[in-house]
Design a protein around this motif. Structure first.
Motif, PDB file in Angstrom:
ATOM      1  N   HIS A 103       0.834  -1.213   0.000  1.00 56.04           N
ATOM      2  CA  HIS A 103       0.000   0.000   0.000  1.00 56.04           C
ATOM      3  C   HIS A 103       0.861   1.253   0.000  1.00 56.04           C
ATOM      4  O   HIS A 103       0.600   2.201  -0.774  1.00 56.04           O
ATOM      5  CB  HIS A 103      -0.921  -0.003   1.220  1.00 56.04           C
ATOM      6  N   GLU A 104       1.894   1.273   0.842  1.00 54.67           N
ATOM      7  CA  GLU A 104       2.746   2.460   0.939  1.00 54.67           C
ATOM      8  C   GLU A 104       3.470   2.739  -0.370  1.00 54.67           C
ATOM      9  O   GLU A 104       3.574   3.887  -0.810  1.00 54.67           O
ATOM     10  CB  GLU A 104       3.741   2.286   2.081  1.00 54.67           C
ATOM     11  N   VAL A 105       3.954   1.672  -1.019  1.00 56.00           N
ATOM     12  CA  VAL A 105       4.643   1.854  -2.293  1.00 56.00           C
ATOM     13  C   VAL A 105       3.660   2.305  -3.372  1.00 56.00           C
ATOM     14  O   VAL A 105       3.953   3.212  -4.162  1.00 56.00           O
ATOM     15  CB  VAL A 105       5.366   0.560  -2.712  1.00 56.00           C
ATOM     16  N   ARG A 106       2.491   1.693  -3.396  1.00 59.63           N
ATOM     17  CA  ARG A 106       1.490   2.068  -4.407  1.00 59.63           C
ATOM     18  C   ARG A 106       1.077   3.530  -4.237  1.00 59.63           C
ATOM     19  O   ARG A 106       0.882   4.251  -5.228  1.00 59.63           O
ATOM     20  CB  ARG A 106       0.282   1.141  -4.308  1.00 59.63           C
ATOM     21  N   GLU A 107       0.970   3.993  -2.997  1.00 59.31           N
ATOM     22  CA  GLU A 107       0.621   5.390  -2.763  1.00 59.31           C
ATOM     23  C   GLU A 107       1.710   6.333  -3.267  1.00 59.31           C
ATOM     24  O   GLU A 107       1.428   7.419  -3.774  1.00 59.31           O
ATOM     25  CB  GLU A 107       0.397   5.621  -1.258  1.00 59.31           C
ATOM     26  N   MET A 108       2.963   5.910  -3.143  1.00 59.68           N
ATOM     27  CA  MET A 108       4.078   6.732  -3.611  1.00 59.68           C
ATOM     28  C   MET A 108       4.182   6.720  -5.128  1.00 59.68           C
ATOM     29  O   MET A 108       4.480   7.744  -5.754  1.00 59.68           O
ATOM     30  CB  MET A 108       5.401   6.223  -3.009  1.00 59.68           C
ATOM     31  N   VAL A 109       3.949   5.568  -5.734  1.00 61.53           N
ATOM     32  CA  VAL A 109       4.129   5.398  -7.178  1.00 61.53           C
ATOM     33  C   VAL A 109       2.906   5.860  -7.959  1.00 61.53           C
ATOM     34  O   VAL A 109       3.024   6.432  -9.053  1.00 61.53           O
ATOM     35  CB  VAL A 109       4.441   3.913  -7.509  1.00 61.53           C
ATOM     36  N   GLY A 110       1.725   5.633  -7.409  1.00 56.35           N
ATOM     37  CA  GLY A 110       0.493   5.871  -8.140  1.00 56.35           C
ATOM     38  C   GLY A 110       0.057   4.613  -8.863  1.00 56.35           C
ATOM     39  O   GLY A 110       0.746   3.582  -8.848  1.00 56.35           O
ATOM     40  N   TYR A 111      -1.090   4.684  -9.541  1.00 56.63           N
ATOM     41  CA  TYR A 111      -1.642   3.500 -10.193  1.00 56.63           C
ATOM     42  C   TYR A 111      -1.350   3.440 -11.689  1.00 56.63           C
ATOM     43  O   TYR A 111      -1.667   2.461 -12.344  1.00 56.63           O
ATOM     44  CB  TYR A 111      -3.149   3.417  -9.942  1.00 56.63           C
ATOM     45  N   GLU A 112      -0.741   4.478 -12.229  1.00 49.25           N
ATOM     46  CA  GLU A 112      -0.434   4.466 -13.661  1.00 49.25           C
ATOM     47  C   GLU A 112       0.752   3.565 -13.987  1.00 49.25           C
ATOM     48  O   GLU A 112       0.859   3.024 -15.091  1.00 49.25           O
ATOM     49  CB  GLU A 112      -0.153   5.892 -14.157  1.00 49.25           C
ATOM     50  N   ILE A 113       1.671   3.432 -13.037  1.00 43.52           N
ATOM     51  CA  ILE A 113       2.895   2.656 -13.258  1.00 43.52           C
ATOM     52  C   ILE A 113       2.683   1.215 -12.782  1.00 43.52           C
ATOM     53  O   ILE A 113       2.276   0.995 -11.631  1.00 43.52           O
ATOM     54  CB  ILE A 113       4.083   3.293 -12.520  1.00 43.52           C
ATOM     55  N   PRO A 114       2.937   0.214 -13.633  1.00 39.33           N
ATOM     56  CA  PRO A 114       2.824  -1.181 -13.202  1.00 39.33           C
ATOM     57  C   PRO A 114       3.835  -1.497 -12.099  1.00 39.33           C
ATOM     58  O   PRO A 114       4.989  -1.046 -12.158  1.00 39.33           O
ATOM     59  CB  PRO A 114       3.139  -1.986 -14.467  1.00 39.33           C
ATOM     60  N   ILE A 115       3.403  -2.271 -11.119  1.00 43.69           N
ATOM     61  CA  ILE A 115       4.299  -2.768 -10.068  1.00 43.69           C
ATOM     62  C   ILE A 115       4.190  -4.291 -10.037  1.00 43.69           C
ATOM     63  O   ILE A 115       3.102  -4.835  -9.815  1.00 43.69           O
ATOM     64  CB  ILE A 115       3.948  -2.204  -8.680  1.00 43.69           C
ATOM     65  N   SER A 116       5.297  -4.962 -10.277  1.00 41.13           N
ATOM     66  CA  SER A 116       5.354  -6.419 -10.170  1.00 41.13           C
ATOM     67  C   SER A 116       5.879  -6.794  -8.782  1.00 41.13           C
ATOM     68  O   SER A 116       6.542  -5.990  -8.123  1.00 41.13           O
ATOM     69  CB  SER A 116       6.273  -6.994 -11.247  1.00 41.13           C
ATOM     70  N   THR A 117       5.593  -8.024  -8.334  1.00 46.94           N
ATOM     71  CA  THR A 117       6.083  -8.462  -7.024  1.00 46.94           C
ATOM     72  C   THR A 117       6.765  -9.823  -7.133  1.00 46.94           C
ATOM     73  O   THR A 117       6.483 -10.617  -8.032  1.00 46.94           O
ATOM     74  CB  THR A 117       4.930  -8.545  -5.997  1.00 46.94           C
ATOM     75  N   ASP A 118       7.650 -10.073  -6.149  1.00 46.34           N
ATOM     76  CA  ASP A 118       8.510 -11.259  -6.210  1.00 46.34           C
ATOM     77  C   ASP A 118       8.994 -11.600  -4.807  1.00 46.34           C
ATOM     78  O   ASP A 118       8.792 -10.844  -3.855  1.00 46.34           O
ATOM     79  CB  ASP A 118       9.694 -10.930  -7.133  1.00 46.34           C
ATOM     80  N   HIS A 119       9.650 -12.767  -4.687  1.00 49.38           N
ATOM     81  CA  HIS A 119      10.402 -13.176  -3.490  1.00 49.38           C
ATOM     82  C   HIS A 119       9.549 -13.224  -2.231  1.00 49.38           C
ATOM     83  O   HIS A 119       9.882 -12.633  -1.211  1.00 49.38           O
ATOM     84  CB  HIS A 119      11.601 -12.231  -3.267  1.00 49.38           C
ATOM     85  N   TYR A 120       8.455 -13.981  -2.284  1.00 51.68           N
ATOM     86  CA  TYR A 120       7.523 -14.038  -1.167  1.00 51.68           C
ATOM     87  C   TYR A 120       8.042 -14.874  -0.010  1.00 51.68           C
ATOM     88  O   TYR A 120       7.579 -14.751   1.114  1.00 51.68           O
ATOM     89  CB  TYR A 120       6.175 -14.597  -1.646  1.00 51.68           C
ATOM     90  N   GLY A 121       9.014 -15.726  -0.274  1.00 53.84           N
ATOM     91  CA  GLY A 121       9.478 -16.668   0.732  1.00 53.84           C
ATOM     92  C   GLY A 121       8.888 -18.041   0.492  1.00 53.84           C
ATOM     93  O   GLY A 121       8.030 -18.224  -0.382  1.00 53.84           O
ATOM     94  N   HIS A 122       9.324 -19.011   1.271  1.00 55.62           N
ATOM     95  CA  HIS A 122       8.938 -20.392   1.024  1.00 55.62           C
ATOM     96  C   HIS A 122       7.664 -20.737   1.795  1.00 55.62           C
ATOM     97  O   HIS A 122       7.692 -21.345   2.867  1.00 55.62           O
ATOM     98  CB  HIS A 122      10.086 -21.321   1.395  1.00 55.62           C
TER      99      HIS A 122
END
Length: 494
Positions: free
Chosen positions: A278-297
């Protein structure tokens, strides 16, 4: 008729006179190769006519009659004479290889980050004497020595170098040899920077998106980020067996597949991870795609719980939630979530992508060209996925050598989305090479495709690379005669 013949003779003599002058200039040029200079001497330089060719050998005659063909060598006569390497500190440890030929041109390739250069060196005895322009033939000779993830590093490094060589031999960019290009600029995605506090991170993200120009970001959403917050995870005892999800002994958390750790995320843990996104999305906005990775095992059930909590943030994809080999689990996750899913950076060869594609177990294929088989095999993966309505993003974490190999492949693949750049903040990374076409490697979050520069379109900046050699091996393309001899029978069938 006689007057016409005189005019033809006069014109011919003028052309031959001009031609002789050009040939004399070529012979006196310090860059003219010795074999070409010898040929020029044989032809007497006095204004060579067609009849003068009668005294030459077939080889010299062919050389003369094709001398105006625009090429950097005689491709049909190319032979591989050597394979050498150096090891850089990029991503901890990444090796660059160089394949030399009998005509003075060479090709550059890269052994994937964290892989042993010996994966490539052991292939030397299999490719010596081969014509590097026979890329697919050589690939079929050596691909049996590649495996999944880093074990494919040697095969892929050689394949990259062959395309670089072939492009230089025919004086065309690598993308042209793959069938042409769909785009002139390759979109890149970069890591989301972290900061010492929210304001610091906001300023760094602004720098990443506005100053550096990246329009696609990726971030980690790992259980390691909440492991020290009480009440966020249970069964954390196994996580003490190793410092993180990449390093540890054979029976450590790092080497225990996701379903076998028993680690679960609590409601509090899900809230904390959602807060990070949420904090990153608020900083980046919704126009820029954000991918996610490395969730752990974590197992498939916890992957789904986490994915559902994050769906409201419209993420570009969820990457490698479980090991790539588990097609049915990937399909279970994909069917349960609206956010696109992807995997593939550790998969070698198209044949190992097919189950994921056929079962639509993922929404996006995500090969790493330094593991998937090189330029042609990765294009084949993208083309095959396209037939099933599946897009391709590309994982890349290495030096500018593999980066440019990816750029050419991405240019030639229609369903391409975005290419990872993992060394955005390494100040000397771009200086490791010089582009032979004069373009910059990266311009505002995009990589310009070399439109005319042959091969991969780069040469090493020797002085910069030498400054960043790994301390365990500071050699720089030293001779490797100990790898010349083939000592086994390789055929895999009787």
């Amino acid at each position: 008729m006689k007057n016409a013949l005189k005019d033809i003779i006069k014109t011919t003599k003028e052309i031959e006179k001009q031609y002789a002058a050009e040939r004399l200039a070529e012979m006196n040029n310090v860059n003219t190769k010795a074999n070409r200079r010898d040929f020029l001497k044989k032809t007497a330089l006095g204004g060579m006519s067609l009849t003068a060719l009668m005294g030459l050998s077939m080889e010299d005659t062919m050389a003369e009659t094709t001398s105006n063909v625009r090429r950097a060598s005689a491709p049909s006569d190319l032979k591989i004479t050597d394979l050498r390497y150096c090891v850089t500190t990029v991503l901890g440890r990444t090796a660059i290889i160089r394949i030399d030929t009998n005509q003075g041109i060479y090709g550059l390739g890269e052994v994937r980050d964290g892989a042993d250069p010996r994966y490539a060196l052991m292939l030397k005895s299999r490719i010596l004497g081969e014509n590097p322009c026979n890329v697919e033939k050589i690939f079929k000779i050596i691909k049996q020595f590649g495996g999944q993830a880093r074990q494919a590093g040697g095969v892929c490094a050689v394949e990259m170098a062959l395309w670089d060589l072939c492009g230089k031999a025919y004086n065309v960019p690598a993308w042209q040899l793959l069938g042409g290009r769909y785009r002139d600029n390759i979109r890149l995605y970069a890591d989301t920077p972290t900061g010492s506090d929210p304001q610091d991170q906001k300023e760094k993200i602004k720098y990443r998106t506005e100053t550096q120009g990246y329009s696609w970001l990726k971030m980690d959403v790992s259980i390691n980020q909440v492991r020290n917050i009480p009440g966020t995870l249970n069964n954390t005892e196994i996580m003490k067996q190793g410092s993180n999800q990449w390093q540890g002994g054979y029976m450590s958390y790092a080497n225990t597949k996701h379903a076998f750790t028993g680690v679960q995320i609590t409601e509090k843990g899900l809230d904390e991870l959602a807060k990070i996104v949420h904090e990153v999305r608020e900083m980046v906005g919704y126009e820029i795609p954000i991918s996610t990775d490395h969730y752990g095992h974590i197992d498939v059930n916890n992957c789904i719980k986490l994915g559902r909590v994050l769906e409201k943030y419209t993420l570009a994809w969820l990457e490698d939630m479980v090991p790539w080999q588990w097609t049915e689990q990937h399909k279970t996750i994909t069917d349960a979530l609206d956010t696109p899913t992807t995997t593939g950076e550790d998969i070698f060869l198209l044949e190992n992508f097919k189950d994921l594609i056929h079962n639509r177990a993922i929404d996006i294929v995500h090969p790493d060209l330094a593991s998937s088989g090189g330029l042609l095999e990765t294009k084949r993966i993208g083309d095959y996925a396209e037939e099933f309505g599946i897009a391709m993003a590309m994982h890349q974490a290495g030096t500018p050598v593999s980066f440019m190999a990816n750029v050419h492949c991405a240019a030639a693949t229609q369903n391409f989305l975005s290419l990872e750049h993992h060394s955005v903040d390494l100040p000397w990374w771009e200086d490791m090479v010089k582009t032979t076409g004069g373009d910059k490697l990266i311009v505002k979050g995009y990589a310009p495709v070399p439109l005319t520069a042959p091969g991969l379109g780069i040469e090493l900046n020797d002085e910069v690379v030498k400054q960043h050699l790994h301390k365990s091996d500071s050699s720089y393309f030293a001779p490797t005669p100990e790898w010349d001899e083939k000592r086994s029978h390789d055929r895999t069938w009787s």
